[in-house]
Design a protein around this motif. Structure first.
Motif, short mmCIF file in Angstrom:
data_model
loop_
_atom_site.label_atom_id
_atom_site.label_comp_id
_atom_site.label_asym_id
_atom_site.label_seq_id
_atom_site.Cartn_x
_atom_site.Cartn_y
_atom_site.Cartn_z
N LYS A 1 0.83 -1.21 0.00
CA LYS A 1 0.00 0.00 0.00
C LYS A 1 0.86 1.26 0.00
O LYS A 1 0.36 2.36 -0.20
CB LYS A 1 -0.93 -0.01 1.21
N SER A 2 2.15 1.07 0.27
CA SER A 2 3.04 2.24 0.29
C SER A 2 4.46 1.78 -0.02
O SER A 2 4.75 0.58 0.01
CB SER A 2 3.01 2.91 1.67
N VAL A 3 5.33 2.73 -0.29
CA VAL A 3 6.74 2.41 -0.54
C VAL A 3 7.39 1.81 0.72
O VAL A 3 8.09 0.80 0.63
CB VAL A 3 7.50 3.66 -1.04
N PRO A 4 7.16 2.39 1.92
CA PRO A 4 7.74 1.75 3.12
C PRO A 4 7.24 0.32 3.32
O PRO A 4 7.99 -0.54 3.79
CB PRO A 4 7.27 2.66 4.26
N GLU A 5 5.98 0.04 2.96
CA GLU A 5 5.48 -1.33 3.13
C GLU A 5 6.22 -2.29 2.20
O GLU A 5 6.50 -3.43 2.56
CB GLU A 5 3.97 -1.41 2.87
N TYR A 6 6.56 -1.81 1.00
CA TYR A 6 7.37 -2.65 0.10
C TYR A 6 8.71 -2.98 0.77
O TYR A 6 9.19 -4.12 0.72
CB TYR A 6 7.60 -1.96 -1.25
N GLU B 1 11.23 -4.93 9.29
CA GLU B 1 10.51 -3.82 9.93
C GLU B 1 11.39 -2.59 10.19
O GLU B 1 10.96 -1.46 9.92
CB GLU B 1 9.88 -4.31 11.24
N PRO B 2 12.64 -2.75 10.72
CA PRO B 2 13.45 -1.54 10.97
C PRO B 2 13.69 -0.70 9.71
O PRO B 2 13.68 0.53 9.77
CB PRO B 2 14.78 -2.11 11.50
N THR B 3 13.89 -1.37 8.56
CA THR B 3 14.11 -0.62 7.31
C THR B 3 12.86 0.17 6.95
O THR B 3 12.93 1.32 6.51
CB THR B 3 14.49 -1.58 6.17
N ARG B 4 11.69 -0.48 7.16
CA ARG B 4 10.43 0.21 6.87
C ARG B 4 10.25 1.42 7.78
O ARG B 4 9.87 2.50 7.33
CB ARG B 4 9.27 -0.76 7.08
N VAL B 5 10.54 1.24 9.09
CA VAL B 5 10.36 2.34 10.05
C VAL B 5 11.30 3.50 9.71
O VAL B 5 10.89 4.67 9.72
CB VAL B 5 10.58 1.85 11.50
N THR C 1 -0.88 5.95 8.62
CA THR C 1 -1.89 4.97 9.00
C THR C 1 -1.39 3.54 8.81
O THR C 1 -1.52 2.70 9.70
CB THR C 1 -3.18 5.19 8.19
N TYR C 2 -0.81 3.25 7.63
CA TYR C 2 -0.44 1.87 7.33
C TYR C 2 0.94 1.48 7.87
O TYR C 2 1.16 0.33 8.23
CB TYR C 2 -0.47 1.62 5.82
N ASP C 3 1.88 2.41 7.88
CA ASP C 3 3.25 2.04 8.21
C ASP C 3 3.65 2.35 9.65
O ASP C 3 4.60 1.78 10.15
CB ASP C 3 4.23 2.73 7.25
N LEU C 4 2.94 3.27 10.29
CA LEU C 4 3.31 3.60 11.67
C LEU C 4 2.20 3.18 12.64
O LEU C 4 2.41 2.36 13.53
CB LEU C 4 3.62 5.09 11.78
N TYR C 5 0.98 3.68 12.41
CA TYR C 5 -0.13 3.38 13.33
C TYR C 5 -0.47 1.88 13.33
O TYR C 5 -0.59 1.25 14.38
CB TYR C 5 -1.35 4.21 12.93
N LYS C 6 -0.59 1.29 12.14
CA LYS C 6 -0.99 -0.12 12.05
C LYS C 6 0.11 -1.04 12.57
O LYS C 6 -0.16 -2.16 13.03
CB LYS C 6 -1.33 -0.48 10.60
N ASP D 1 -11.15 -2.15 9.34
CA ASP D 1 -11.09 -1.25 8.18
C ASP D 1 -11.67 0.12 8.53
O ASP D 1 -11.12 1.15 8.14
CB ASP D 1 -11.88 -1.89 7.03
N LYS D 2 -12.77 0.11 9.31
CA LYS D 2 -13.40 1.38 9.70
C LYS D 2 -12.46 2.22 10.56
O LYS D 2 -12.39 3.45 10.42
CB LYS D 2 -14.69 1.10 10.49
N GLU D 3 -11.75 1.54 11.47
CA GLU D 3 -10.83 2.27 12.35
C GLU D 3 -9.66 2.85 11.56
O GLU D 3 -9.19 3.95 11.84
CB GLU D 3 -10.32 1.33 13.46
N LEU D 4 -9.20 2.10 10.55
CA LEU D 4 -8.11 2.62 9.71
C LEU D 4 -8.58 3.83 8.90
O LEU D 4 -7.84 4.81 8.74
CB LEU D 4 -7.60 1.53 8.76
N LEU D 5 -9.82 3.75 8.39
CA LEU D 5 -10.37 4.87 7.63
C LEU D 5 -10.48 6.12 8.52
O LEU D 5 -10.10 7.23 8.11
CB LEU D 5 -11.75 4.49 7.08
N ALA D 6 -10.96 5.91 9.75
CA ALA D 6 -11.07 7.04 10.69
C ALA D 6 -9.69 7.61 11.00
O ALA D 6 -9.50 8.84 11.01
CB ALA D 6 -11.76 6.58 11.98
N MET D 7 -8.72 6.72 11.21
CA MET D 7 -7.35 7.19 11.51
C MET D 7 -6.78 7.97 10.33
O MET D 7 -6.08 8.97 10.51
CB MET D 7 -6.46 5.99 11.86
#
Lengths: 585, 67
Positions: A127-132, A139-143, A389-394, A402-408
């Motif tokens: 969903k994002s470049v960091p997720e790739y 995980e450390p490289t993504r963070v 939302t996807y790389d730090l919060y999740k 899904d609803k909580e992610l949308l709200a975030m």
């Protein structure tokens, strides 16, 4: 340092000083054009609200956008204020060599992204470049990537806001705080309602606004100087001479307007800096991830490359004309405004608009400037809310619905805008903030590109190699900057803050910036490669399927018309760009 | 939503406004006395934008009819 590299390194708007320019005399037609534009921008956001039913709709447009829309949004996301004002300024200062930022420093990277990298980005369902990066490494490289990227996007967005508020304050007399709040509220309204779809749709509208608003300047100014032949005569006779009219002929040594030889341009700008920006910047890649098919995703950057190739005609050409007219100015004619006894290149575009445009076209051009600020701002905000939302919060709270992610995502949009306003206020107090941010971005970007290159095209690169490559490469970039300097610059923010080393003296800040990037890239590449070869592989071939080029099933595009196949489109674009380089040699 | 619709409407409106304004203020030098096909720059550019906007609307309608 790196201010000249701003269009490439970060889509930020500089503080465009407009002191000394008479305020334009706007009338009802100009205000009406601005009002209609703002109404449509917000209207598009509200019209798309009904489609925002899931987190994927909000963050990735449900991967449903046609290729041509994504392609124009891809290029529009990069059309920030610096692209217009900064490149016109560079056109006046460096002449036709400014085209290297397009024909060497953008197009090849965009074609490479479309043909070779999008299959992994899009096919991996990241969903994002960091997720790739997490899928490929750990995980450390993504963070590392997501934290630095989130910070830079908010900062870039804030500086764009500051530049726009400053422009509105100077040109229209609006109070700075009111300008800041109004522009932020407009971007917030349409991103919050329609998510990435709204940002992308508006970016396409903004793209056409910019083209229609700016194109008449080149035509009218070219008439003023006596056509292309008149321009060449004036530039040949100017102090810049041959340097202003050749893009490659003067690059055998350092004695050219950029102060960079041909190999520095090719490797520093054409490879490290441009590939680092265009292929790893999530604010750009996100536009391609929203495409409705693999074919459309691969075509996205290549479609964007077509207008990008032609943009020098409406941004660099006016700058060159401005310099030609100034070098042989006549009473009452156009000349570049003076500030502190020197030509103020940043004023080239605004001053040409006020000099040549009657009411009507004037409103259109000012709306185009406003659109350029907003497109860059919205691109950064939508990239920020996804990465947050996807790389730090999740990552911190993995079991979110899904609803909580949308709200975030919506909270992150509001937070991102407020944080950007904070940066805008800081930027209004401290002029150096933009240079510092671009410096940080420059340090992070080249090592990141080396990490991606090894990750996508070798199976052997592993998580230890990637992490230490990033750490050592970034530290080396910082150290090299602290030892190097451009001739005439005192030790400080622009370099040599550790100690000036004579061997690392460069004729211009531009060439210093290129070499900092080259050193950072080379160090990261070598450290990553050596450590990866000395340690065990951390992922099997099966785990790397779809993440590494040699292990990714090749996309079959036989069903598409031959002209729409990415390899064919990319080849045509590259032939055209080589032809342009030869023509303006 | 077909993006060509809002783009078509925006540029059709802009085209009409600019071309109309150019016709009514066809007097006041600002744009180097340029005439393009006998028109001042506002009128000419307004017509260009109007044609672009109408083309966008035409293609949007055509796509809708084809489902």
């Amino acid at each position: 340092m790196l201010t000249e590299l701003a269009p490439l390194l970060a889509n930020v708007g500089g503080a465009v000083s407009l002191e000394g320019i008479a305020k334009p005399d706007l009338n009802f037609i100009d205000w009406s054009i601005m009002a209609i534009y703002l109404a449509f921008v917000i209207g598009i956001g509200f019209a798309l609200k009904k489609y925002m039913n899931s987190a994927e709709d909000f963050f990735l447009s449900g991967r449903s956008i046609p290729g041509w829309v994504c392609g124009l949004a891809f290029i529009s996301a990069n059309l920030g204020a610096q692209e217009l004002i900064g490149m016109a300024a560079s056109g006046a200062e460096y002449g036709i060599m400014t085209s290297h930022f397009y024909w060497v420093g953008a197009i090849p990277a965009m074609v490479f992204l479309g043909i070779f990298m999008m299959p992994m980005y899009y096919g991996s369902k990241a969903k994002s470049v960091p997720e790739y990066l997490k899928m490929r490494y750990n995980e450390p490289t993504r963070v590392f990537n997501s934290v630095s990227f989130a910070f830079m996007t908010v900062a870039s967005s804030g500086i764009s806001m500051h530049a726009l508020a400053d422009l509105l304050h100077t040109l229209l007399g609006w109070p700075y705080a009111v300008s800041l709040i109004v522009t932020s509220a407009i971007v917030l309204a349409y991103v919050l309602k329609g998510g990435l779809s709204s940002a992308i749709y508006n970016e396409v509208l903004q793209f056409f606004m910019i083209v229609f608003g700016m194109a008449p300047i080149a035509y009218i100014a070219l008439k003023d100087i006596g056509g292309w032949e008149g321009l060449m005569v004036k530039l040949h006779a100017s102090p810049a001479g041959e340097g202003a009219v050749h893009s490659w002929a003067q690059t055998g040594d350092l004695h050219n307007p950029l102060g960079v030889p041909w190999y520095g341009i090719l490797f520093g700008l054409g490879f490290v800096l441009s590939f680092g920006y265009w292929t790893t910047n999530f604010a750009e890649v996100q536009r391609a991830l929203a495409a409705n098919s693999m074919g459309a995703a691969r075509r996205t950057p290549i479609i964007g490359a077509i207008p990008k190739m032609l943009f020098p005609a409406i941004v660099i050409l006016p700058g060159m004309i401005a310099y030609g007219l100034t070098s042989d100015s006549v009473a009452g004619g156009y000349s570049i405004p003076i500030k502190d006894g020197a030509l103020n290149y940043n004023q080239v575009l605004p001053s040409m608009i006020f000099h040549y445009f009657p009411n009507g076209l004037l409103g259109l051009a000012l709306t185009a400037l406003m659109a350029s600020f907003m497109s860059g701002m919205a691109a950064n905000v939508t990239a920020f809310n996804t990465v947050w939302t996807y790389d730090l919060y999740k990552t911190m709270k993995p079991n979110q619905t899904d609803k909580e992610l949308l709200a975030m995502g919506k909270y992150a949009t509001v937070f991102g805008i407020i944080a950007a306003m904070g940066f805008a206020l800081v930027a209004s107090k401290y002029n150096n903030i933009m240079s510092i941010l671009q410096l940080v971005f420059g340090f992070v970007n080249a090592p990141l590109f080396a990490t991606f290159l090894l990750g996508m095209f070798t199976k052997r690169s592993n998580s230890s190699g990637s992490f230490w490559g990033l750490v050592v490469g970034t530290a080396t970039a910082v150290t090299f900057h602290g030892l190097s300097y451009a001739t005439g610059n005192a030790p400080g923010l622009k370099g040599a803050w550790i100690t000036p080393v004579k061997a690392f003296e460069f004729p211009k800040e531009m060439s210093q910036g290129f070499w900092v990037a080259i050193v950072a890239f080379s160090t990261t590449f070598l450290v990553n490669l050596v450590i990866s070869l000395l340690t065990k592989r951390t992922k099997t071939d099966a785990e790397l399927a779809g993440l590494v080029y040699s292990l990714t099933p090749k996309h079959r595009d036989e069903n598409e018309p031959w002209i729409l196949r990415p390899a064919v489109m990319g080849s045509i674009v590259m032939i055209a760009v080589v032809a342009l380089n030869i023509y303006f040699w | 939503m077909d993006l060509r619709l809002p783009i078509g409407y925006v540029f059709s409106i802009y085209g009409l406004m600019l071309a109309g304004y150019g016709v009514f203020t066809n007097g006041e030098a600002k744009s180097l006395n340029i005439k393009i096909l006998g028109m001042n720059v506002n009128t000419f550019w307004g017509l260009v934008m109007l044609v672009f906007g109408l083309l966008m609307l035409f293609f949007a309608k055509k796509a809708k009819n084809q489902g």
